[in-house]
Design an enzyme around this catalytic site. Structure first.
Site, PDB file in Angstrom:
ATOM      1  N   LYS A 108       0.850  -1.197   0.000  1.00  0.00           N
ATOM      2  CA  LYS A 108       0.000   0.000   0.000  1.00  0.00           C
ATOM      3  C   LYS A 108       0.885   1.246   0.000  1.00  0.00           C
ATOM      4  CE  LYS A 108      -1.891   2.736   2.889  1.00  0.00           C
ATOM      5  NZ  LYS A 108      -1.795   4.009   2.135  1.00  0.00           N
TER       6      LYS A 108
ATOM      7  N   GLY B 146       7.525   4.811   7.655  1.00  0.00           N
ATOM      8  CA  GLY B 146       6.668   5.976   7.882  1.00  0.00           C
ATOM      9  C   GLY B 146       6.995   6.619   9.207  1.00  0.00           C
TER      10      GLY B 146
ATOM     11  N   THR C  90       7.022   7.578  13.229  1.00  0.00           N
ATOM     12  CA  THR C  90       7.150   6.758  14.436  1.00  0.00           C
ATOM     13  C   THR C  90       5.783   6.530  15.078  1.00  0.00           C
ATOM     14  OG1 THR C  90       9.426   7.437  14.796  1.00  0.00           O
ATOM     15  CG2 THR C  90       8.223   6.684  16.735  1.00  0.00           C
TER      16      THR C  90
ATOM     17  N   GLU D  54      10.722   1.003   9.689  1.00  0.00           N
ATOM     18  CA  GLU D  54      11.702   2.049   9.350  1.00  0.00           C
ATOM     19  C   GLU D  54      11.011   3.377   9.622  1.00  0.00           C
ATOM     20  OE1 GLU D  54      14.677   1.322   8.644  1.00  0.00           O
ATOM     21  OE2 GLU D  54      14.556  -0.754   7.978  1.00  0.00           O
TER      22      GLU D  54
ATOM     23  N   CYS E 191      13.930  10.472   5.784  1.00  0.00           N
ATOM     24  CA  CYS E 191      14.032  10.033   7.187  1.00  0.00           C
ATOM     25  C   CYS E 191      15.427  10.298   7.717  1.00  0.00           C
ATOM     26  CB  CYS E 191      13.702   8.558   7.265  1.00  0.00           C
ATOM     27  SG  CYS E 191      14.649   7.575   6.103  1.00  0.00           S
TER      28      CYS E 191
END
Ligand code: NAD
Length: 498
Positions: free
Chosen positions: A181, A234, A236, A256, A290
């Site tokens: 997704k 995505g 946290t 991650e 990130c």
């Protein structure tokens, strides 16, 4: 993949080897961040679509040819997919830019690199070996690594195709099937990839894409009883929540997540290289990575000189249309993120940080519509300020002064995150000591933002669990079965112990 209704193309989902409309029959707009206008309509998937996709992936795993194929044959298909991505890299890059506003030059570069993940894991598919144990019982005991079953991959909008590939390539090479997704803002490249999956000849159900919003389309994929693994990239907050859902059914998860990475410049560093590294670390991808080096720690003696050079170099960047190959800084990927970044700039000002560059929309005609923010540098930041503690995910750099190495380590590690860190120094002993003491999944010395399919990547602390890339990356998608073959002539009487 695409049908036309009115003016905008409609993008359907890919489930069980077919292009399918959402059960709701609803579509939502996907917006070009440069023009701030919609360019396509994306299928709004929900629980029924998620169920259909997981069932298709389960069937492909249990009954389809995939599970019975020799790993070398699976490897061949994965390799073929890599080749097709290579052949269609420019088309994929165009789509990615339209959806997330990243620079065309950058996306071409990134997407031409993605096939390496497929080649690497295709090669690994038939090299997954078990172990014969030096067993202390009259038995041959050995372990066999086996796939988990249906894996779910959920990714954000900053590098959709890359982040999906980091999950799909090892998951498939390990023999699993997968449902992916993409983020609601950037679904189009995942769907284009499915055209290539079809062309490569993957059996139906091995790779599926469900599109839609997190709660509606993503969550039912995670909670589905047949799902065995969640690979999530995505924030946290979302990662922790999904981890708790996975835990309820004791599902495996690799996460991650976010970061607030320090980029640490010692006074003995090559200053010009360090300036380039710091700029690339925070203004590359407009800070929407990130691993953004969003906290700059500079040794006191060079602080003023370094900040001057940094500001001058950052100011020279050409901001504008991401499709123009000469543009160096494009827009933020969506309006929500744009508002969030501007909000953090206000917070930094209120906290007393000093703005030395940027902090606003650029005064450039072609940047009037899109979600543009100038490269922004704050000095006078201390590590207690929100601008130093929270992930902004935008082009905002917070500069903090330190005196000694130990102090730099203390500030760097004083964060709930631990994704990455940069160290700029000419002293190799200092570099090695820093790499030992920094709490981060990746430490770069005299470089920043290097990622490779060969090298494990992941976070310490709240930046994540598990590792992607390299041999470690495929272990996330395998489980170990121990097999015992008795060599005893006679089985002991169970009522006589000892
Ligand atoms: P996000 O967590 O809001 O969304 C990520 C994905 O999760 C999207 O596909 C979204 O639809 C989905 N999602 C949201 N809620 C969900 C739910 N309840 N159930 C299932 N799925 C759900 O993150 P974002 O704002 O889109 O992305 C930015 C974040 O991603 C930043 O924190 C960034 O650091 C992180 N990120 C991490 C890495 C890494 O490798 N560590 C890489 C890129 C981005």
């Amino acid at each position: 993949m695409t049908s036309h209704a009115g003016e905008l193309p409609r993008l359907d989902m890919y489930i069980g080897g077919e292009w399918v409309k959402p059960a709701s029959d609803e579509y939502f707009e996907t917006v070009d961040p440069f023009t701030a206008r919609p360019w396509a309509m994306v299928a709004r998937g929900g629980a029924a679509d998620a169920d259909r996709a997981i069932q298709a992936a389960h069937k492909a795993f249990k009954e389809g040819p995939w599970g019975k194929m020799h790993p070398s044959e699976r490897g061949k298909l994965i390799y073929r997919l890599g080749q097709l991505i290579e052949e269609h890299a420019d088309a994929l890059a165009e789509i990615e830019v339209r959806d997330n506003g990243r620079l065309l030059a950058e996306m071409q570069h990134q997407i031409r690199y993605i096939p390496k993940w497929f080649y690497y894991y295709a090669g690994l598919a038939d090299k997954i070996e078990g172990v014969v144990h030096p067993c202390d019982k009259p038995a041959l005991s050995f372990s066999r690594p086996e796939p988990l079953g249906v894996c779910v991959g959920i990714v954000p909008w900053n590098a959709p195709l890359l982040l999906l590939s980091l999950k799909a390539a090892p998951a498939l090479a390990a023999g699993n099937t997968i449902v992916m997704k993409p983020a609601e803002h950037t679904s189009a490249t995942a769907l284009k990839l499915m055209e290539l999956v079809e062309a490569a000849g993957f059996p139906p159900g091995v790779i599926n894409v469900v599109t839609g919003f997190g709660k509606e389309a993503g969550e039912p994929l995670v909670t589905h009883p047949l799902t065995r693994h969640l690979g999530f990239t995505g924030s946290t907050a979302t990662g922790a929540y999904l981890y708790s859902l996975a835990a309820k059914d004791v599902k495996r998860a690799s996460l991650e997540l976010g970061g607030k990475s320090p980029n640490i410049v010692f006074s003995d560093a090559d200053i010009d290289n360090a300036v380039r590294g710091v700029v690339g670390g925070i203004f590359g991808a407009v800070g929407q990575t990130c691993i953004a080096g969003s906290r700059l720690l500079v040794q006191r003696g060079i602080h003023d000189q370094f900040v001057d050079k940094l500001a001058a170099f950052s100011k020279s960047a050409r901001i504008g249309n991401p499709r123009d190959i000469t543009t160096q800084i494009g827009p933020i990927a969506n309006r929500m993120q744009y508002d969030k970044v501007l909000g953090y700039i206000d917070i930094a000002r209120q906290e007393g940080a000093e703005l030395v560059l940027g902090g606003k929309r650029p005064d450039i005609a072609e940047c009037a519509e899109g979600f543009f923010i100038e490269p922004t540098i704050f000095t006078g930041v201390n590590n207690e300020m929100r601008i130093a503690r929270e992930e902004v995910f935008g082009p905002v750099l917070s500069t903090i002064i330190f005196d000694e190495m130990e102090e730099a380590v203390e500030i760097a590690n004083d964060s709930e995150f631990g994704l990455a860190a940069g160290v700029w120094t000419a002293n190799m002993r200092q570099a090695l000591r820093m790499s030992e003491m920094l709490e981060a999944g990746s430490v770069w010395v005299n470089t920043y933002r290097d990622i490779s399919y060969t090298t494990p990547f992941g976070g310490y602390k709240k930046s994540g669990i598990g590792r992607e890339n390299g041999v470690e990356g495929i272990r996330e998608y395998l489980q170990t079965k121990a097999v015992w073959l008795s060599t005893a002539e006679e089985i002991d009487n169970p009522f006589v112990i000892g």
